[in-house]
Enzyme design. Structure first.
Site, short mmCIF file in Angstrom:
data_model
loop_
_atom_site.label_atom_id
_atom_site.label_comp_id
_atom_site.label_asym_id
_atom_site.label_seq_id
_atom_site.Cartn_x
_atom_site.Cartn_y
_atom_site.Cartn_z
CD GLU A 1 -2.49 1.22 2.77
OE1 GLU A 1 -3.49 1.94 2.89
OE2 GLU A 1 -2.03 0.52 3.70
CE LYS B 1 -7.42 1.69 3.73
NZ LYS B 1 -6.19 2.19 4.43
CB CYS C 1 -4.49 -1.51 4.31
SG CYS C 1 -3.55 -1.71 5.85
#
Length: 261
Positions: free
Chosen positions: A45, A110, A144
């Site tokens: 990431e 995200k 993540c």
């Protein structure tokens, strides 16, 4: 397009130079230049900056970093994936990117922003979920914290074959990372490739990596050594996945959810 029978993936477990996009781009190029076997290289990431609020000052607001990544993919004939801070329609996102050998870019912001890290203060969350396609494989991209949320990860009607998840996941929660990689593979009957960074960042956080390639049965194909800068490679085979889904069709009994975006 029919999926390729094998997908060769390299998980690049590495440190990240803090807020130094150009130096991190050079590192990506070194990995591409030295990789002979993999079709797809996956980096952690925020590979160009590291994960912090100050990284927003080095974000890809003009699209130049994506252009450079696309150029590298074409030059070395390799697909690359990771995440970076980039502007889309005037808003800043922590976006997963997958760029194929021809330089074509797929992006997924995200969804779940990490409040303890201040992420909500500088990027926006995803408003839709995309399924990528690469060599006929359908891929769910996760960044993540997204890994923690099973509804977002739900594989409805076998819509994807592989989860790629990139992370800056610190050492105190490493057991969660390792457990969820395997859980997401088994509950969704898919391969999972998880790539986490290593090293220590200027905030004092330590990262042990624990990057791994996992089968739909939760078995480890390849796993990086804890704390080591290492590239681990593995070949994902489509036929065993197809056969498992045929013999053990738990996907047909999965609960359905409606996401409120």
């Amino acid at each position: 397009m029919q999926p390729s029978s094998e997908l060769r993936v390299a998980a690049v477990q590495c440190p990240i130079l803090w807020n130094e996009p150009e130096a991190n781009l050079r590192y990506i190029e070194e990995q591409l230049r030295g990789q002979e076997t993999a079709d797809l290289l996956v980096f952690p990431e925020t590979i160009l900056t590291g994960f912090s609020a100050t990284a927003a000052d080095y974000a890809d607001r003009e699209g130049r970093q994506l252009e450079e990544l696309s150029s590298l993919a074409r030059r070395y004939g390799k697909a690359i994936a990771g995440s970076l801070l980039t502007a889309l329609e005037g808003q800043l996102y922590n976006a997963f990117f997958l760029i194929d050998e021809e330089g074509q870019v797929q992006l997924q912001p995200k969804r779940h922003l990490f409040a303890p890290g201040g992420e909500r203060g500088y990027v926006q969350p995803a408003t839709e979920r995309c399924i990528f396609s690469y060599r006929g494989w359908h891929i769910l991209p996760l960044v993540c914290y997204d890994l923690r949320f099973p509804v977002w990860c739900r594989n409805v009607d076998k819509e994807y074959d592989l989860i790629l998840v990139v992370a800056n996941w610190p050492k105190p929660r490493r057991a969660v990372w390792q457990t969820l990689l395997r859980a997401r593979a088994m509950e969704n009957l898919c391969y999972v490739v998880g790539v986490n960074r290593v090293g220590t960042d200027p905030q004092g956080l330590i990262y042990t990596g624990d990057s791994a390639l996992i089968t739909p049965r939760g078995e480890v194909i390849a796993e990086a050594a804890a704390g080591a800068e290492e590239v681990v490679c593995g070949s994902l085979s489509y036929e065993p996945l197809s056969e498992l889904r045929r013999k053990f069709p738990v996907w047909a009994d999965a609960d359905r959810f409606t996401l409120e975006l």
